[in-house]
Design a protein around this motif. Structure first.
Motif: not given
Length: 182
Positions: A59-60, A62-64, A66-67, A147
């Motif tokens: 998840g890290v 993907t979250t990064c 998106l940001f 990822e």
């Protein structure tokens, strides 16, 4: 931001931030201090999270990504400074923490300063600015499927790191370096 800070390295920019801002400091004030170079740190920090061992946490990346995509989209639209939601921009911390962070980062920022110099400025302004944004969006999009393979997202993250550093240092050579090799 003063003209002196605009022409100086990352270390001097952080030290000036530490000197000029008193009391609690907000993320919005930090971005304001970085002025148009505020997009660089917002690309560098999530890219570093992916490059470090935290990048293996599901998840890290993907979250990064998106940001990074949201920040790069603002850059693509031609915004001169990044917009953050009010809640995030108003997030503040004690000045002592900034001072401590600047002191701990100083050996690293000095090494980076040796690499970053205002060169090929046209590569960090104008249409090139938007091309960097488009490339950042593309790289962020590749991080999501990568990822699935541990640390595979590190490849686009390394390129994003160089792009962000190039924007911070207004160094067109650094922004070109990764693209010419990769």
């Amino acid at each position: 931001m003063s003209e002196h800070a605009k022409d100086s390295g990352l270390t001097a920019l952080l030290e000036e931030l530490d000197r000029e801002i008193e009391g609690d400091i907000s993320l919005g004030a930090i971005l304001e201090h970085f002025n148009s170079r505020g997009f660089g740190p917002l690309l560098v920090l999530p890219a570093l999270l992916v490059l470090l061992p935290t990048g293996a946490i599901p998840g890290v990346p993907t979250t990064c990504a998106l940001f990074i995509g949201l920040i790069a989209f603002q850059l693509l639209l031609g915004h001169r400074t990044p917009w953050l939601p009010r809640r995030l921009a108003s997030f503040s911390f004690e000045h002592e923490r900034l001072t401590h962070g600047v002191q701990r980062a100083r050996p690293w920022t000095r090494r980076i300063d040796r690499l970053l110099k205002p060169r090929l400025g046209f590569m960090t302004r104008g249409i090139a600015y938007r091309l960097i944004a488009a490339l950042a969006i593309l790289l962020a999009a590749t991080m999501v499927p990568l990822e699935l393979v541990p640390f595979a997202s590190a490849l686009p993250a390394a390129t994003l790191l160089l792009l962000g550093l190039g924007l911070i240092g207004e160094d067109g050579v650094v922004t070109l370096r990764r693209r010419s090799r990769g």
